[in-house]
Design an enzyme around this catalytic site. Structure first.
Site, PDB file in Angstrom:
ATOM      1  N   HIS A  17       0.786  -1.156   0.010  1.00  0.00           N
ATOM      2  CA  HIS A  17       0.008   0.058  -0.008  1.00  0.00           C
ATOM      3  C   HIS A  17       0.778   1.385   0.077  1.00  0.00           C
ATOM      4  CE1 HIS A  17      -3.126  -2.557   2.326  1.00  0.00           C
ATOM      5  NE2 HIS A  17      -3.574  -2.422   0.960  1.00  0.00           N
ATOM      6  N   LYS A  41     -17.545  -6.888   5.661  1.00  0.00           N
ATOM      7  CA  LYS A  41     -16.234  -7.400   6.203  1.00  0.00           C
ATOM      8  C   LYS A  41     -16.197  -7.320   7.587  1.00  0.00           C
ATOM      9  CE  LYS A  41     -13.477  -6.622   2.094  1.00  0.00           C
ATOM     10  NZ  LYS A  41     -12.233  -6.000   1.785  1.00  0.00           N
ATOM     11  N   ARG A  93      -1.380  -5.803  -8.215  1.00  0.00           N
ATOM     12  CA  ARG A  93      -0.224  -6.596  -7.725  1.00  0.00           C
ATOM     13  C   ARG A  93      -0.262  -7.802  -8.932  1.00  0.00           C
ATOM     14  NH1 ARG A  93      -2.820  -8.477  -2.192  1.00  0.00           N
ATOM     15  NH2 ARG A  93      -4.352  -8.630  -3.441  1.00  0.00           N
ATOM     16  N   SER A 131      -3.089  -7.707   2.832  1.00  0.00           N
ATOM     17  CA  SER A 131      -3.420  -7.376   4.310  1.00  0.00           C
ATOM     18  C   SER A 131      -4.147  -8.916   4.874  1.00  0.00           C
ATOM     19  CB  SER A 131      -4.590  -6.328   4.482  1.00  0.00           C
ATOM     20  OG  SER A 131      -4.141  -5.081   4.071  1.00  0.00           O
TER      21      SER A 131
END
Length: 165
Positions: A17, A41, A93, A131
């Site tokens: 990040h 979430k 990514r 994460s």
């Protein structure tokens, strides 16, 4: 002034990040890191904890442009409208990220035609970091010192002491 919003859950913020934030700060005059409050979430860290970790990371990096940390709930395009901002900054990514991010960018573009999404590829040395993987490693006592800043390592250890596998 060229301003971009860098949205995400940042639960927790990683070196990946921060790589995107650093490179985004080289392009824009100001970047707002916007922590998403997502009721779907179950984050490990509260919104305030995530914002504090991001703010600490920003202090340590000493950016040359203003970096603001904020949070929002609801549609990202509504947040952008309220701030009169027209650029979303996102990191990629892998190809799997691209497929998801393309869909989200297309939806945002449909909802707000004046909004552009700018994608930056994460540095290869951070491309495997997520994460979720950081939380999983920390949960089982693994070493995450190369994945997140030191203050995040400390916060993860504190949480892991409370939430055991």
């Amino acid at each position: 002034m060229r301003v971009a919003v860098y949205p995400g859950s940042f639960d927790p913020i990683t070196y990946g990040h921060l790589d995107i934030l650093k490179r985004g700060a080289a392009i824009f005059d100001k970047v707002i890191v916007a922590v998403l409050i997502n009721s779907a979430k179950q984050p490990l860290f509260s919104v305030d904890e995530r914002k504090q970790m991001i703010e600490e990371s920003i202090k340590q990096a000493n950016y040359k442009v203003p970096i603001e940390v904020d949070s929002f709930e609801g549609l990202l395009v509504d947040y952008l409208r309220n701030k009169d901002i027209h650029v979303i900054l996102r990191g990629l990514r892998a190809i799997s990220d691209f497929e998801y991010e393309l869909q989200v960018a297309s939806i945002n573009r449909k909802l707000a035609k004046d909004v552009e999404t700018i994608f930056l590829m994460t540095n290869n040395m951070h491309s495997f970091i997520s994460s979720g993987s950081v939380k999983e490693i920390a949960k089982y006592g693994g070493d995450v010192t190369d994945l997140v800043p030191p203050h995040v390592v400390t916060a993860l250890k504190e949480k892991s002491a409370i939430i055991t596998p």
